[in-house]
Design a protein around this motif. Structure first.
Motif, PDB file in Angstrom:
ATOM      1  N   VAL A   1       0.864  -1.185   0.000  1.00 33.04           N
ATOM      2  CA  VAL A   1       0.000   0.000   0.000  1.00 33.04           C
ATOM      3  C   VAL A   1       0.891   1.223   0.000  1.00 33.04           C
ATOM      4  O   VAL A   1       1.833   1.316   0.800  1.00 33.04           O
ATOM      5  CB  VAL A   1      -0.917   0.026   1.244  1.00 33.04           C
TER       6      VAL A   1
ATOM      7  N   GLU B   1      -2.713   0.176  -4.189  1.00 33.62           N
ATOM      8  CA  GLU B   1      -2.318  -1.111  -3.616  1.00 33.62           C
ATOM      9  C   GLU B   1      -2.032  -2.108  -4.722  1.00 33.62           C
ATOM     10  O   GLU B   1      -2.420  -1.924  -5.882  1.00 33.62           O
ATOM     11  CB  GLU B   1      -3.411  -1.652  -2.695  1.00 33.62           C
TER      12      GLU B   1
ATOM     13  N   ILE C   1      -4.267  -0.252   6.266  1.00 33.64           N
ATOM     14  CA  ILE C   1      -4.101   0.914   5.390  1.00 33.64           C
ATOM     15  C   ILE C   1      -3.551   2.080   6.211  1.00 33.64           C
ATOM     16  O   ILE C   1      -2.469   2.584   5.926  1.00 33.64           O
ATOM     17  CB  ILE C   1      -5.428   1.311   4.700  1.00 33.64           C
TER      18      ILE C   1
END
Length: 264
Positions: free
Chosen positions: A78, A92, A255
């Protein structure tokens, strides 16, 4: 010729890792001639991360930050692209094992990452927290951390970050389907961007959320709406609901920096 070069690189990496066993959080680096570079395959394990922390950003606001580049144990990568002021794109991909191993070799051999330790926590405290670039590499059982106070050259971090961001061969734009959201009541600030928020229209009552002091897992339309706001606005944007201002934190598992896992 290429096979010979690969053997030389792997041999050099083995020697470097073995010599620097004490540089990480473990006392030694177990290596294998058959699998010289290995890592925990859990999707929540951080194998590599380039990050920037510190400064005067409130810790609550910082919950929504996304590190510039992270590789997880399942080879999920990511990273962010800064398209402009308060305009961040999140991408990603899934790397191959060879891509991860080549990147680790680049870090260990070309960039000599094990030469540098983390020194930011050893600095004399100041009234203003410094902004600190940091790198984490967790392979072969050793979680090695280094930061900008460890003796890097001026372009060291940027060079590694560019290489991390360039690993993907088929990047896709990331859009979350679920997120943890939390709210904090704050005084009005004329310096902050403000946006109205309706509890009845959205189904998310910020007053109740702030009073609970807890994160709430949300799905549905509020997720892309808030995600878009946080990628295109300052993180300290104020949401006003019934004449009361709130800051929100939006955390996405695997994330954002330290998000809890999704609910079971």
């Amino acid at each position: 010729m290429q096979n010979h070069l690969n053997r030389v690189l792997i041999g050099g990496l083995l020697l470097l890792l073995a010599a620097c066993g004490g540089a990480g959080d473990s006392g030694g680096v177990p290596v294998s001639q058959n699998n010289p570079i290995e890592w925990d395959r859990s999707p929540t394990t951080i194998v590599f991360r380039a990050d920037v922390t510190g400064g005067n950003l409130d810790p609550f606001i910082a919950r929504s930050e996304i590190p510039p580049c992270t590789i997880y144990g399942d080879n999920h990568i990511v990273w962010t692209n800064e398209l402009g002021v308060n305009n961040i794109q999140v991408l990603e991909d899934r790397l191959t094992d060879q891509q991860v191993r080549d990147f680790v070799s680049f870090l260990a051999i070309n960039q000599e990452i094990y030469k540098y330790n983390a020194q930011a926590d050893l600095q004399i405290p100041t009234d203003v927290r410094p902004v600190v670039e940091s790198l984490t590499l967790f392979v072969n059982g050793v979680n090695h951390k280094t930061d900008a106070f460890g003796g890097w050259t001026s372009d060291y971090y940027e060079n590694i970050l560019l290489n991390c961001r360039g690993l993907s061969r088929a990047p896709v734009i990331y859009v979350p389907t679920g997120a943890w959201v939390s709210a904090l009541e704050v005084p009005y600030s004329s310096d902050s961007l403000r946006t109205p928020w309706s509890a009845s229209a959205s189904g998310l009552n910020l007053s109740e959320l702030a009073a609970s002091g807890e994160r709430r897992w949300i799905t549905g339309q509020n997720v892309p709406i808030l995600w878009n706001l946080f990628r295109t606005s300052p993180l300290n944007i104020q949401f006003f609901e019934d004449d009361t201002q709130y800051n929100l934190a939006l955390e996405i598992p695997n994330i954002t920096r330290e998000s809890p896992p999704p609910p079971a």
